[in-house]
Design an enzyme around this catalytic site. Sequence first.
Site, PDB file in Angstrom:
ATOM      1  N   SER A   1      90.676  25.501 -18.881  1.00 58.16           N
ATOM      2  CA  SER A   1      92.126  25.632 -18.741  1.00 58.16           C
ATOM      3  C   SER A   1      92.539  25.362 -17.299  1.00 58.16           C
ATOM      4  O   SER A   1      91.785  25.674 -16.374  1.00 58.16           O
ATOM      5  CB  SER A   1      92.493  27.075 -19.129  1.00 58.16           C
ATOM      6  OG  SER A   1      93.781  27.169 -19.635  1.00 58.16           O
ATOM      7  N   PRO A   2      93.719  24.789 -17.091  1.00 56.57           N
ATOM      8  CA  PRO A   2      94.148  24.559 -15.703  1.00 56.57           C
ATOM      9  C   PRO A   2      94.278  25.878 -14.950  1.00 56.57           C
ATOM     10  O   PRO A   2      94.808  26.847 -15.484  1.00 56.57           O
ATOM     11  CB  PRO A   2      95.518  23.885 -15.870  1.00 56.57           C
ATOM     12  CG  PRO A   2      95.950  24.176 -17.267  1.00 56.57           C
ATOM     13  CD  PRO A   2      94.717  24.347 -18.072  1.00 56.57           C
TER      14      PRO A   2
ATOM     15  N   GLN B   1      97.151  18.588 -15.114  1.00 61.55           N
ATOM     16  CA  GLN B   1      98.412  19.183 -15.569  1.00 61.55           C
ATOM     17  C   GLN B   1      99.489  18.901 -14.521  1.00 61.55           C
ATOM     18  O   GLN B   1      99.329  19.271 -13.355  1.00 61.55           O
ATOM     19  CB  GLN B   1      98.246  20.692 -15.745  1.00 61.55           C
ATOM     20  CG  GLN B   1      99.494  21.369 -16.289  1.00 61.55           C
ATOM     21  CD  GLN B   1      99.356  22.882 -16.350  1.00 61.55           C
ATOM     22  OE1 GLN B   1      99.067  23.533 -15.361  1.00 61.55           O
ATOM     23  NE2 GLN B   1      99.567  23.445 -17.531  1.00 61.55           N
TER      24      GLN B   1
ATOM     25  N   TYR C   1     108.058  27.958 -15.810  1.00 58.57           N
ATOM     26  CA  TYR C   1     108.289  26.924 -14.807  1.00 58.57           C
ATOM     27  C   TYR C   1     109.437  26.016 -15.263  1.00 58.57           C
ATOM     28  O   TYR C   1     110.034  26.238 -16.315  1.00 58.57           O
ATOM     29  CB  TYR C   1     106.983  26.183 -14.509  1.00 58.57           C
ATOM     30  CG  TYR C   1     105.956  27.146 -13.916  1.00 58.57           C
ATOM     31  CD1 TYR C   1     106.246  27.830 -12.730  1.00 58.57           C
ATOM     32  CD2 TYR C   1     104.749  27.427 -14.558  1.00 58.57           C
ATOM     33  CE1 TYR C   1     105.351  28.750 -12.192  1.00 58.57           C
ATOM     34  CE2 TYR C   1     103.842  28.348 -14.027  1.00 58.57           C
ATOM     35  CZ  TYR C   1     104.152  29.010 -12.847  1.00 58.57           C
ATOM     36  OH  TYR C   1     103.281  29.925 -12.327  1.00 58.57           O
TER      37      TYR C   1
ATOM     38  N   LEU D   1      92.577  34.988 -23.539  1.00 54.72           N
ATOM     39  CA  LEU D   1      91.587  36.017 -23.891  1.00 54.72           C
ATOM     40  C   LEU D   1      90.648  35.564 -25.009  1.00 54.72           C
ATOM     41  O   LEU D   1      90.435  36.277 -25.985  1.00 54.72           O
ATOM     42  CB  LEU D   1      92.275  37.346 -24.211  1.00 54.72           C
ATOM     43  CG  LEU D   1      92.850  38.069 -22.966  1.00 54.72           C
ATOM     44  CD1 LEU D   1      93.539  39.364 -23.351  1.00 54.72           C
ATOM     45  CD2 LEU D   1      91.756  38.350 -21.938  1.00 54.72           C
TER      46      LEU D   1
ATOM     47  N   ARG E   1      89.671  32.465 -17.291  1.00 49.95           N
ATOM     48  CA  ARG E   1      88.918  33.483 -16.544  1.00 49.95           C
ATOM     49  C   ARG E   1      87.460  33.553 -16.939  1.00 49.95           C
ATOM     50  O   ARG E   1      86.591  33.764 -16.083  1.00 49.95           O
ATOM     51  CB  ARG E   1      89.613  34.842 -16.702  1.00 49.95           C
ATOM     52  CG  ARG E   1      90.936  34.878 -15.952  1.00 49.95           C
ATOM     53  CD  ARG E   1      91.809  36.010 -16.378  1.00 49.95           C
ATOM     54  NE  ARG E   1      92.322  35.837 -17.739  1.00 49.95           N
ATOM     55  CZ  ARG E   1      93.165  36.658 -18.329  1.00 49.95           C
ATOM     56  NH1 ARG E   1      93.588  37.732 -17.687  1.00 49.95           N
ATOM     57  NH2 ARG E   1      93.606  36.432 -19.554  1.00 49.95           N
TER      58      ARG E   1
HETATM   59  C1  LIG Z   1      93.374  31.796 -11.394  1.00 48.22           C
HETATM   60  C2  LIG Z   1      94.258  31.301 -12.494  1.00 48.22           C
HETATM   61  C3  LIG Z   1      95.102  30.239 -12.277  1.00 48.22           C
HETATM   62  C4  LIG Z   1      95.904  29.734 -13.308  1.00 48.22           C
HETATM   63  N1  LIG Z   1      96.648  28.605 -13.112  1.00 48.22           N
HETATM   64  C5  LIG Z   1      97.257  27.995 -14.170  1.00 48.22           C
HETATM   65  C6  LIG Z   1      97.799  26.702 -14.049  1.00 48.22           C
HETATM   66  O1  LIG Z   1      97.681  26.042 -13.030  1.00 48.22           O
HETATM   67  N2  LIG Z   1      98.431  26.184 -15.142  1.00 48.22           N
HETATM   68  C7  LIG Z   1      98.519  26.862 -16.320  1.00 48.22           C
HETATM   69  O2  LIG Z   1      99.099  26.353 -17.279  1.00 48.22           O
HETATM   70  N3  LIG Z   1      97.957  28.073 -16.468  1.00 48.22           N
HETATM   71  C8  LIG Z   1      97.308  28.633 -15.431  1.00 48.22           C
HETATM   72  N4  LIG Z   1      96.656  29.826 -15.600  1.00 48.22           N
HETATM   73  C9  LIG Z   1      96.613  30.409 -16.944  1.00 48.22           C
HETATM   74  C10 LIG Z   1      95.315  29.961 -17.630  1.00 48.22           C
HETATM   75  O3  LIG Z   1      95.220  28.550 -17.742  1.00 48.22           O
HETATM   76  C11 LIG Z   1      95.188  30.606 -19.013  1.00 48.22           C
HETATM   77  O4  LIG Z   1      96.214  30.122 -19.832  1.00 48.22           O
HETATM   78  C12 LIG Z   1      95.256  32.138 -18.957  1.00 48.22           C
HETATM   79  O5  LIG Z   1      94.484  32.640 -17.883  1.00 48.22           O
HETATM   80  C13 LIG Z   1      94.749  32.749 -20.259  1.00 48.22           C
HETATM   81  O6  LIG Z   1      93.443  32.305 -20.532  1.00 48.22           O
HETATM   82  P1  LIG Z   1      92.122  33.201 -20.232  1.00 48.22           P
HETATM   83  O7  LIG Z   1      92.303  34.486 -20.960  1.00 48.22           O
HETATM   84  O8  LIG Z   1      90.984  32.365 -20.739  1.00 48.22           O
HETATM   85  O9  LIG Z   1      92.048  33.436 -18.737  1.00 48.22           O
HETATM   86  C14 LIG Z   1      95.885  30.359 -14.578  1.00 48.22           C
HETATM   87  C15 LIG Z   1      95.059  31.470 -14.770  1.00 48.22           C
HETATM   88  C16 LIG Z   1      94.245  31.927 -13.772  1.00 48.22           C
HETATM   89  C17 LIG Z   1      93.326  33.094 -14.046  1.00 48.22           C
END
Ligand SMILES: Cc1cc2nc3c(=O)[nH]c(=O)nc-3n(C[C@H](O)[C@H](O)[C@H](O)COP(=O)(O)O)c2cc1C
Length: 366
Positions: free
Chosen positions: A23-24, A101, A183, A302, A325
């Site tokens: 994920s970004p 992205q 955004y 998650l 994460r």
């Molecule tokens: C350090 C960090 C930076 C993130 N930056 C972006 C981002 O640049 N663009 C975006 O769409 N989501 C961003 N997110 C959200 C993640 O892409 C993801 O959607 C969110 O953390 C939920 O997924 P997870 O539970 O696997 O962490 C970010 C999350 C984290 C933890």
Amino acid sequence: MTSVLFSPIKLADLKLDNRIVVSPMCQYSAEDGSATDWHLGHLAMLANSGADLVVVEATHVERRGRITHGCLGLYSDGNEAALARVIAHCRRVGTAKLGIQLAHAGRKASSARPWEGGLGLKQDDDAWETIAPSAIAFGNAWAAPRAMTRDDMDRVRDAFVSSAKRAVRLGFDAVELHMAHGYLLHSFLSPISNHRSDEYNGSAPARLRFPLEVAQAVRAVVPRSLPLGARITGSDWIDGGMTPDDAVALAKALKQAGFDFLCVSSGGVTAEVKIALGPGYQVPFAEKVKREAGIPTRAVGLIATPQQAEAIVAEGKADMIALARAMLDDPRWGWHAARALAGDVKRPPQYARAAPKLWPGAAYRG
Ligand SMILES: Cc1cc2nc3c(=O)[nH]c(=O)nc-3n(C[C@H](O)[C@H](O)[C@H](O)COP(=O)(O)O)c2cc1C
């Protein structure tokens, strides 16, 4: 049993060997939008995670569209050259394909880095004027943005197009637009942040007008062979905000505009919203979008274990899963998932001996 997570998927002309996507993730480590050595290490690490697609963090299409002073951009030749260096390095040392992205932070721009509090910048911190559909602040700790004029909208649309052309020139394998997390493009879509009295508000189709204009303009410059997608919101989690049905309507419009895939996230439209988080909490949104709009869909949020990821794709709730994460915690997540699910991943030859089929019991010939 054959793993669905480790089966290929095709998006436009791009064939992915598996359905795992990094994920970004903003790193807040750029210098005036330009990638640094941090990105070199971070993205190269993730390019060997076993996910067949790594999406580079929100990369902003104009300087004022950055979330923080440390956010990545693609608005100058310097930004493009810095990213070219990182991409070339990832291609040399990594196995994954690379997506990007493209984003504009709108009223959430001019914020501090998360580890500096994450709130709106004070004037002393070199704050800048933000823009949004309406002059409504994201929260108490943010300055009110300036309501965009049609000239601003033209400039932002053209900035998305210009950054998309740069992304294509850089050789990215996939491009996605950030239409979630409060955004700029999401803030046009949501009745919470869009209070305009012109043709860009008044109904869901009217709120869609500007984001769709950007989407169509970007589609026109991204070759059809290259997958173009978007991250959208499944719910604003607030009364009067966007609903899963709105997400389906948006998905249908983007599909009609020639988009190849969507990632369904949620939240972030105002500072006040609190979300009840739980494992896979956004998967039902992705499932609904996939079923009702009929577009390849990525689930995120998650998702942490291989079994959970496998179940989501095997049960047809999404076509791909994205992890953020969990990938930072375990940058070989895909390798470990392959071991758990009897799948296979590409590894650089230097690390080939880590392949599970060579152990346990394999002789060490170092
Ligand atoms: C350090 C960090 C930076 C993130 N930056 C972006 C981002 O640049 N663009 C975006 O769409 N989501 C961003 N997110 C959200 C993640 O892409 C993801 O959607 C969110 O953390 C939920 O997924 P997870 O539970 O696997 O962490 C970010 C999350 C984290 C933890």
